[in-house]
Structure formats: structure tokens, C-alpha cells
Design a protein around this motif. Structure first.
Motif, mmCIF file in Angstrom:
data_model
loop_
_atom_site.group_PDB
_atom_site.id
_atom_site.type_symbol
_atom_site.label_atom_id
_atom_site.label_comp_id
_atom_site.label_asym_id
_atom_site.label_seq_id
_atom_site.Cartn_x
_atom_site.Cartn_y
_atom_site.Cartn_z
ATOM 1 N N GLU A 170 1.563 4.042 -3.206
ATOM 2 C CA GLU A 170 1.385 5.406 -2.920
ATOM 3 C C GLU A 170 2.764 6.341 -3.192
ATOM 4 N N ASN A 171 3.785 5.917 -2.646
ATOM 5 C CA ASN A 171 5.135 6.698 -2.616
ATOM 6 C C ASN A 171 5.736 6.410 -3.997
ATOM 7 N N ASN A 172 5.579 5.345 -4.432
ATOM 8 C CA ASN A 172 6.190 5.091 -5.885
ATOM 9 C C ASN A 172 5.692 5.597 -6.878
ATOM 10 N N ARG A 173 4.318 5.884 -6.903
ATOM 11 C CA ARG A 173 3.730 6.538 -7.893
ATOM 12 C C ARG A 173 4.101 8.176 -7.846
ATOM 13 N N ALA A 227 16.268 7.892 -2.799
ATOM 14 C CA ALA A 227 15.800 8.007 -1.794
ATOM 15 C C ALA A 227 14.670 7.034 -1.074
ATOM 16 N N THR A 228 14.241 6.115 -2.117
ATOM 17 C CA THR A 228 13.094 5.241 -1.727
ATOM 18 C C THR A 228 14.124 4.021 -1.116
ATOM 19 N N PHE A 229 15.382 3.767 -1.897
ATOM 20 C CA PHE A 229 15.962 2.672 -1.459
ATOM 21 C C PHE A 229 16.511 2.897 0.014
ATOM 22 N N GLU A 230 16.893 4.233 0.273
ATOM 23 C CA GLU A 230 17.306 4.494 1.691
ATOM 24 C C GLU A 230 16.138 4.180 2.881
ATOM 25 N N ARG A 231 14.998 4.577 2.346
ATOM 26 C CA ARG A 231 13.792 4.234 3.273
ATOM 27 C C ARG A 231 13.713 2.848 3.555
ATOM 28 N N ILE A 232 13.693 1.960 2.304
ATOM 29 C CA ILE A 232 13.811 0.647 2.409
ATOM 30 C C ILE A 232 14.667 -0.059 3.304
ATOM 31 N N ALA A 262 8.772 -4.196 -9.598
ATOM 32 C CA ALA A 262 8.037 -5.552 -8.924
ATOM 33 C C ALA A 262 8.599 -5.893 -7.759
ATOM 34 N N LEU A 263 7.794 -6.366 -6.753
ATOM 35 C CA LEU A 263 8.234 -7.043 -5.485
ATOM 36 C C LEU A 263 7.706 -8.377 -5.398
ATOM 37 N N MET A 264 9.025 -9.422 -5.400
ATOM 38 C CA MET A 264 8.734 -10.812 -5.164
ATOM 39 C C MET A 264 9.013 -11.143 -3.811
ATOM 40 N N ALA A 309 12.490 -9.859 -2.991
ATOM 41 C CA ALA A 309 13.459 -9.406 -4.234
ATOM 42 C C ALA A 309 12.441 -8.494 -4.857
ATOM 43 N N GLN A 310 13.327 -7.252 -5.154
ATOM 44 C CA GLN A 310 12.516 -6.327 -5.729
ATOM 45 C C GLN A 310 13.178 -5.630 -6.886
ATOM 46 N N VAL A 311 12.549 -4.971 -7.706
ATOM 47 C CA VAL A 311 13.020 -4.450 -8.896
ATOM 48 C C VAL A 311 12.615 -2.923 -8.858
ATOM 49 N N LEU A 312 13.273 -2.043 -8.832
ATOM 50 C CA LEU A 312 13.043 -0.621 -8.793
ATOM 51 C C LEU A 312 13.400 0.020 -10.037
ATOM 52 N N GLU A 313 12.608 0.729 -10.931
ATOM 53 C CA GLU A 313 12.869 1.457 -11.912
ATOM 54 C C GLU A 313 12.526 2.938 -11.719
ATOM 55 N N GLU A 349 0.963 -1.175 0.036
ATOM 56 C CA GLU A 349 -0.169 0.044 0.039
ATOM 57 C C GLU A 349 0.940 1.250 -0.023
ATOM 58 N N ILE A 350 1.939 1.350 1.050
ATOM 59 C CA ILE A 350 2.498 2.449 1.052
ATOM 60 C C ILE A 350 3.479 2.510 0.050
ATOM 61 N N SER A 351 4.179 1.649 -0.677
ATOM 62 C CA SER A 351 4.747 1.537 -1.995
ATOM 63 C C SER A 351 4.224 2.247 -3.082
HETATM 64 C C1 LIG Z 1 10.924 -5.617 1.087
HETATM 65 C C2 LIG Z 1 10.488 -4.140 1.161
HETATM 66 C C3 LIG Z 1 10.134 -3.441 -0.089
HETATM 67 C C4 LIG Z 1 9.646 -2.239 -0.023
HETATM 68 N N1 LIG Z 1 9.316 -1.538 -1.171
HETATM 69 C C5 LIG Z 1 9.176 -0.196 -1.028
HETATM 70 C C6 LIG Z 1 8.854 0.714 -2.116
HETATM 71 O O1 LIG Z 1 9.157 0.068 -3.278
HETATM 72 N N2 LIG Z 1 8.433 1.777 -1.981
HETATM 73 C C7 LIG Z 1 8.229 2.428 -0.769
HETATM 74 O O2 LIG Z 1 7.919 3.541 -0.700
HETATM 75 N N3 LIG Z 1 8.293 1.742 0.443
HETATM 76 C C8 LIG Z 1 8.736 0.122 0.268
HETATM 77 N N4 LIG Z 1 8.750 -0.124 1.588
HETATM 78 C C9 LIG Z 1 8.556 0.273 2.779
HETATM 79 C C10 LIG Z 1 9.442 1.319 3.406
HETATM 80 O O3 LIG Z 1 10.612 0.350 3.663
HETATM 81 C C11 LIG Z 1 8.875 2.098 4.182
HETATM 82 O O4 LIG Z 1 8.275 1.221 5.145
HETATM 83 C C12 LIG Z 1 7.820 3.101 3.676
HETATM 84 O O5 LIG Z 1 8.738 3.674 2.521
HETATM 85 C C13 LIG Z 1 7.491 4.249 4.640
HETATM 86 O O6 LIG Z 1 8.575 5.186 5.020
HETATM 87 P P1 LIG Z 1 8.391 5.819 6.099
HETATM 88 O O7 LIG Z 1 7.946 5.685 7.299
HETATM 89 O O8 LIG Z 1 9.928 6.495 6.322
HETATM 90 O O9 LIG Z 1 7.591 7.065 5.562
HETATM 91 C C14 LIG Z 1 9.422 -1.542 1.408
HETATM 92 C C15 LIG Z 1 9.532 -2.468 2.523
HETATM 93 C C16 LIG Z 1 10.132 -3.682 2.405
HETATM 94 C C17 LIG Z 1 10.466 -4.391 3.512
#
Ligand SMILES: Cc1cc2nc3c(=O)[nH]c(=O)nc-3n(C[C@H](O)[C@H](O)[C@H](O)COP(=O)(O)O)c2cc1C
Lengths: 540, 147
Positions: free
Chosen positions: B33-36, B64-69, B43-45, B52-56, B29-31
Motif C-alpha cells: 500500500e505505502n510503497n506504491r 521516509a520509508t526507511f525511518e518508519r521501518i 524486494a523483501l527476503m 533483507a530488503q531492497v528498496l528502490e 500488506e502495508i508495504s
Molecule cells: C522487515 C520489515 C520491512 C518492512 N518494509 C516496509 C516497506 O517496505 N514499506 C512500508 O511502508 N513498511 C514496511 N514495513 C512496516 C513498517 O515498519 C511500518 O510498520 C509500516 O510502514 C506502518 O507504519 P506506521 O504505523 O507508522 O504507519 C516493514 C517492516 C519490517 C519489519
């Protein structure tokens, strides 16, 4: 807003000032601020201002998530940057100051600005000192400091450039920020060293858990400038436990703990203990003693004979440095040479060794005897080594062919043209160059082909190993390689008659070790030579 | 060229031990929202052992997204398998796949995809996926999560 009394005064300021609310909406902006950020109407979200790069917006949003104070330099339009100083959030609002360009010294009239690192938004040394003063004033009894040092950061700067290095530091700062709490003070001390100052921390376990989390997080990959980067972090921890007298010591103690963490292998943490301080004092004393040793003439050279196996004749001596300290006694070179290399003292010690060896060799009364001198890779770091050798020869009058430098494989770990150039320059002086401790380094063997070494000295660990088939195979391999390359082979560390016989049988050329003689002071050389000739004559 | 397209492929260890469905649902759900917003597709597997995840997307957005992940405690041992510029998106929207021994996966996880706007797909034929799938199969513990 107590420092500024009326809105009209604010308007007139040449400093751009604005106030934003909890949602980062600008609720007030003076004209300077509005002009600098091209804002025409309010209310407007600070994060919606026009920026040259999308990245800047990410950074700004990130920075604003934090309730603490920070600073950030962003590009507002190509070539135009602004530094935003963002105050801590208080009662649902915060002050934002916009200054043109990168922060300058003269803007340090703003207290906050002077205490912030614009790259990461963390505080700087000044802020650290300021916080300590506050702690002291409050009579703080509990506090903790974590010092974080990045491993391999220099390589990133060297290979990918400072731009990438800076970008990495920003990401590192973000990860640190994400792992800490709002009332922790985050400091960038400079370079790649970060500090977390934690108020009121009583539990060591909590600190260690934080350190482990940080080591883990900072060890994960970073994406910078199109590259994946892996670094790591080492962390030193110091705590103040109910004794505010030590507040000023916290950072130093954390640094000592950091040193220990690095020493124990990187990517870990260490909590300061009082014995570290003693150890640091001891290390300092040792350094001071070492720096004085040359001037106080505490070094001497001892000489260990090298003999020809076929001719039963002494062909020369290897000079070995001895440090006799009045209170420490005899200090092993294994202990002080690495330190001398670290301190840069190796250059002057090395120069003395070469000079002294050449001079003493002149007194041996036999023109055929060679003298071998160990030279550390650190001495090959610049061209000075060539002059040192030339001067020693000129000063002593020793025939160049009688001098031999022993270098180790470590010199060839990194391929370097400049090192080869220095080797050739020394060779051109007529001086021989031998490979010492052969078989212990990790260099590829390719270098053997690239230079006409005079000798290969097989490391004593092979000679003294249990006579297994493997050890034998290794030795005969090295001997065969030497004879193929036209290089003499020397067996080091021969201790027994069996070892001697075996090596002689295998075709080794030269022998050195306790079995023949221990290293001896220069004064004993004449006696030794006489006795050796006598016993050789008797034996044949 | 600030907006060159980059592709990131990583794998990580799944540390979600219970409530896997709502947790994955939350991530999706959050992905979405944020990714769009960040112009990221991918894709997420997953299975009970691995993600396993592919981000484009643009460099800064992926960073920035990878830092959060990375900071997410629901996984660990993040290994980047690929990070490089790419000519075009392989995933023009979002995809999600459960890769595991459980036959009832579509039944069990399919609604997660539909609810969150992800396409629950088999993802056959794509080269990255063949590699990732093989890795995921290797990493799945014996029985997987059974319910
Ligand atoms: C395996 C995995 C994949 C994730 N992929 C995404 C993603 O593609 N985009 C995203 O925004 N958050 C992704 N998240 C969630 C982020 O880790 C994070 O919880 C989310 O972005 C909310 O961050 P915030 O609490 O700092 O706002 C993923 C989490 C996991 C465990």
C-alpha cells in the motif's frame, strides 16, 4: 478562538490563519492564508497544497500526525518558503498559522511561534521555561527530564555540510517523537541537544527503558543526502520525585547526568544522583584553582638529568612541571595538564614553562648542558608556539641549540601541514625537537621520516617491562631504527642497574631515570653536577 | 535532480518470535500500500533469523520509508549494506522471497505473496540476492520455525 471575536476580524488579519479538522481538511481559511498557500476552493486537505518538494509534503504529513503543537518551514514554490505554526489538536480541530519566509524575531508576537523551533517542530528554550512555569503553577510533584546529546554530530556538519546536518536533525526529531507520548514536551535546546520533559513520571524503570530505546534508535543508520550516516546519542536523566522545589534544577541535573553518561563512554544513559552535584562543584573548584595557579606562582620546575651512556656525562636536564597547592598539596601533571588543555590554560602555562626553563638553564654555568621542555599537542594548535620559543630564547639569552622541545606521537595522529610548518619554523630557530613517550601513541611511523628529530625517547613502559624476549625485541628494534635514521635514543624511566647495563649493551645512547637521579629543584643542580663528576671520575 | 533513483539494501534481525505468518502478511500488506504510493519498488527476503530488503525509489521516499521501518519493533540490528543512486530499477514491481532450509516454503508462504500482490519468487541470478541469500542462510537458526 477566544482571542479573536468575529470572522470579519479574522478576515482582515495580515496573518494567515486556518482551521483544519481531524483529517487535516481545511474547514476555514482567511484570505491571507488562502493567498499564501494558493488555495482557491474549500474544503481542501492541507496536505494536498502545492509544494515545491515532495519532501516537504512528507514532513508536513508527519508533523500533522502529531497531536501536539509544532512548526515547520516548507518551500511552497522554488525560493518561496512559508513557516506553518500548527496548534495542538483540540476537540477535533486545530489552528494553523502561515507566516512568510523563515521565522523572524518580530513574529514572536505570536506566543506559540516564539516558542517553537521551525526546523524540527519541537519547542525551544522559551517553551521549556513556559512549561516549567505551568508545572510550578499546578504544583507538580512528579516530572522527569531527559537530555539527549548526539555523538559525532559535528563531524556530519563538517564533512557533509549544514544542509545535511539540518536534515539529520529533522530525522532525529522524528525518531524522538515516535518514541514519546503525546503529553511529553519535546524541546530542541539548540545545536544537537534535545530535551524531553515528561509530566507525572514516577517510575525510574520506565524512564530508563525510554532512554535505552532512544539510544538504540538514534544509533541506527540514517539516510541523508544520499549518504548513510551513523551517529549515536548519550542521555542524561533527572527526576522530580515528590518535591516541586527542585523543578528549576531538573535540566541542570539532567545535564550533569549527561556529562557522566558521556564520561562513561558514549551511547548510554545515566540517571542523576546527588553526588554528581558535589562532583561538579569539586570539578569547578579545581578549575578555578588551576586558572589561578600561574598568577599565584604555584608552579615550579624540577629537573631530571639525562646522561650519555658512553661518556658517563650529564648532557642536560628535562624540565618537569610541579604544582604545589596550599591545600591540595602536590597535584600530578597527569591530573591537571589534560584539564589545562581542555580549559585552554595550556597556552599560558606552556609559555611560562619554556621561559622559566630557558632562564634557569642560563644559571647552570655549563654551556654544553641542554634543557628539554615538554610541549603538549594543544600548544601546537596555532602559530603562537613559534613566537613563544623565539621570545623565550631572546628573553633569556640561551643559545638555541641548548633548548630541546619534547613532543609526543599524538601530534601526528592527524596529518597536518600546519603542524609540520611550525615544527620546521622552530627547527630553523636552531632548537632541537625530540619524540617523547615513543611507542605509546597510535600514530603511524611515517612521521619519523618526515622530520629530523634529535632524539627518540623510548617510553618507560618498555624499559620497566618484564625482560621478556618480546620486550627485548621491541627495544632493540627501536634502537636500530634510531641509529638508521640518525636520531639519538634515550631510555626513560631506568630504575635498576640491570636495566641500565642491558640498554648500554644494546647501544642505547642516553639514559634518564631514578637509577641516575630523581627530578630535583633548580637549586640542587649545581650540587648534583659536582657529585656526579666526582663519582664518574672515581668509577673510571 | 530531485528525483534521482536510489537503491537501499539492508539486513536486520528478525525479532518475530511467534505468529510469523500473519506478521509477515501484515508487513507485506502495508508495504504494498505505502510503497506504491511512494513510488517505491523492491524486494523483501526473510527467514526465521533475518530480514533483507531492497528498496528502490526517489531519495525522500526511501528516507521516509526507511525511518518508519527502522522504528519497527519486529526487527533490530539494522545494517545498511548499500545506499546509492542507481540507473534503473532492478525490481519493477514487488518481490518477496522466503530463504531458508524449509522446503515447504512456497507452500507455506506463497499465499502471503499472492494475497498481498507480491510476487513470490526464487530471485535467482541477481547479484544482490546472491549475497543476501548467503547471509540469510548463515543466519538461520538450526531447524528454523517448524510447524
Ligand atoms: C522487515 C520489515 C520491512 C518492512 N518494509 C516496509 C516497506 O517496505 N514499506 C512500508 O511502508 N513498511 C514496511 N514495513 C512496516 C513498517 O515498519 C511500518 O510498520 C509500516 O510502514 C506502518 O507504519 P506506521 O504505523 O507508522 O504507519 C516493514 C517492516 C519490517 C519489519
Amino acid at each position: 478562538m477566544s482571542m479573536i471575536d468575529s470572522v470579519t476580524e479574522l478576515e482582515a488579519l495580515a496573518t494567515g490563519i486556518a482551521i483544519v479538522d481531524d483529517d487535516n481538511v481545511i474547514t476555514y481559511s482567511n484570505t491571507t492564508f488562502a493567498r499564501r498557500l494558493n488555495i482557491d476552493t474549500l474544503p481542501r486537505r492541507l496536505t494536498d497544497i502545492a509544494l515545491a518538494e515532495a519532501r516537504s509534503r512528507d514532513l508536513l504529513e508527519w508533523q500533522l500526525r502529531d497531536i501536539g503543537e509544532s512548526a515547520l518551514t516548507i518551500e511552497i514554490a522554488p525560493g518561496r518558503s512559508l513557516t506553518l505554526y500548527i496548534g495542538a489538536r483540540r476537540d477535533g480541530q486545530r489552528l494553523v498559522i502561515a507566516a512568510i519566509g523563515w521565522p523572524h524575531r518580530d513574529e514572536s508576537t505570536l506566543d506559540l511561534a516564539a516558542q517553537l523551533d521551525p526546523l524540527t517542530g519541537f519547542g525551544n528554550r522559551l517553551m521549556y521555561a513556559e512549561r516549567l512555569r505551568e508545572f510550578e503553577a499546578l504544583g507538580a510533584r512528579y516530572a522527569a527530564v531527559l537530555v539527549i546529546d548526539l555523538d559525532h554530530f559535528k563531524q556530519v556538519n563538517d564533512t557533509l555540510g549544514h544542509g545535511a546536518g539540518d536534515e539529520l536533525l529533522v530525522l532525529v526529531a522524528q525518531r524522538i517523537r515516535a518514541s514519546t507520548r503525546g503529553n511529553d514536551t519535546l524541546i530542541r535546546l539548540g545545536g544537537d541537544e534535545f530535551v524531553i520533559l515528561i509530566p507525572d513520571e514516577k517510575r525510574r524503570e520506565g524512564l530508563e527503558a525510554l532512554a535505552r530505546r532512544l539510544v538504540d534508535l538514534l544509533g541506527r543508520p540514517f539516510l541523508v543526502d544520499g549518504h548513510q550516516i551513523n551517529i549515536g546519542a548519550s542521555i542524561g536523566i533527572a527526576t522530580l520525585l515528590g518535591d516541586s522545589a527542585q523543578l528549576q534544577d531538573l535540566l541542570r541535573h539532567a545535564d550533569l547526568a549527561l556529562y557522566e553518561a558521556k564520561h562513561q563512554g558514549r551511547a548510554g544513559h545515566y540517571v542523576f544522583q546527588s553526588h554528581l552535584e558535589q562532583r561538579a562543584f569539586d570539578r569547578r573548584d579545581f578549575e578555578v584553582d588551576l586558572r589561578r595557579a600561574l598568577g599565584l606562582r604555584q608552579f615550579t620546575l624540577h629537573y631530571q638529568p639525562q646522561t650519555s651512556m658512553r661518556e658517563q656525562r650529564v648532557i642536560g636536564f628535562e624540565a618537569l612541571i610541579r604544582w604545589e597547592h596550599p591545600t591540595r598539596g602536590r597535584v600530578s601533571p597527569l591530573e591537571f595538564i589534560p584539564l589545562a588543555e581542555e580549559l585552554g590554560e595550556i597556552a599560558s602555562i606552556g609559555r611560562w614553562v619554556i621561559r622559566q626553563a630557558c632562564q634557569q638553564a642560563m644559571t647552570w654555568g655549563d654551556e654544553r648542558l641542554s634543557v628539554a621542555v615538554n610541549v603538549s599537542p594543544a600548544q601546537f594548535a596555532d602559530d603562537a608556539i613559534v613566537d613563544v620559543v623565539r621570545d623565550a630564547l631572546a628573553h633569556s639569552g640561551l643559545a638555541p641549540a641548548r633548548l630541546e622541545l619534547e613532543i609526543t606521537e599524538g601530534l601526528f595522529l592527524e596529518e597536518s601541514e600546519s603542524i609540520m610548518r611550525r615544527l620546521w619554523a622552530i627547527q630553523e630557530l636552531g632548537v632541537a625537537i625530540a619524540i617523547d613517550d615513543f611507542g605509546t601513541g597510535y600514530a603511524s611511523l611515517g612521521y619519523l621520516n618526515s622530520f629530523p628529530f634529535s632524539k627518540i625517547k623510548i617510553d618507560k613502559s618498555f624499559i620497566q617491562a618484564e625482560p621478556s624476549p618480546r620486550a627485548k625485541a621491541l627495544i632493540s628494534g627501536i634502537l636500530a631504527m634510531g641509529s638508521n635514521l640518525g636520531m639519538a635514543t634515550t631510555a626513560e624511566g631506568i630504575e635498576t642497574l640491570e636495566q641500565y647495563r642491558q640498554l648500554e649493551h644494546e647501544g642505547c645512547n642516553l639514559a634518564q631515570g631514578y637509577y641516575i637521579a630523581r627530578p630535583m629543584p633548580a637549586e640542587q643542580i649545581a650540587d648534583f653536577l659536582g657529585q656526579f663528576r666526582l663519582s664518574a671520575a672515581q668509577a673510571s | 535532480m530531485p528525483d534521482t533513483l536510489y537503491r537501499l539494501v539492508y539486513m536486520s534481525r528478525n525479532d518475530i518470535s511467534d505468529e510469523i505468518e500473519p506478521q509477515i502478511g501484515g508487513i507485506l500488506e502495508i508495504s504494498r500500500e505505502n510503497n506504491r504510493q511512494a513510488q517505491i519498488t523492491g524486494a523483501l527476503m526473510f527467514n526465521s533469523g533475518c530480514f533483507a530488503q531492497v528498496l528502490e525509489g526517489p531519495h525522500h521516499a526511501i528516507q521516509a520509508t526507511f525511518e518508519r521501518i527502522q522504528c519497527d519493533e519486529r526487527h533490530s540490528d539494522v545494517t545498511v549494506l548499500l545506499f546509492e543512486p542507481s540507473d534503473a530499477r532492478v525490481f519493477s514491481s514487488w518481490a518477496m522471497a522466503y530463504v531458508g532450509a524449509q522446503a515447504a516454503a512456497e507452500q507455506r508462504f506463497g499465499h502471503l505473496g499472492r494475497d498481498s500482490g507480491f510476487e513470490f519468487a526464487a530471485l535467482d541470478g541477481n547479484e544482490i540476492f546472491n549475497v543476501l541469500r548467503a547471509n540469510l542462510y548463515d543466519a538461520e537458526p538450526g531447524e528454523g520455525v517448524s510447524s
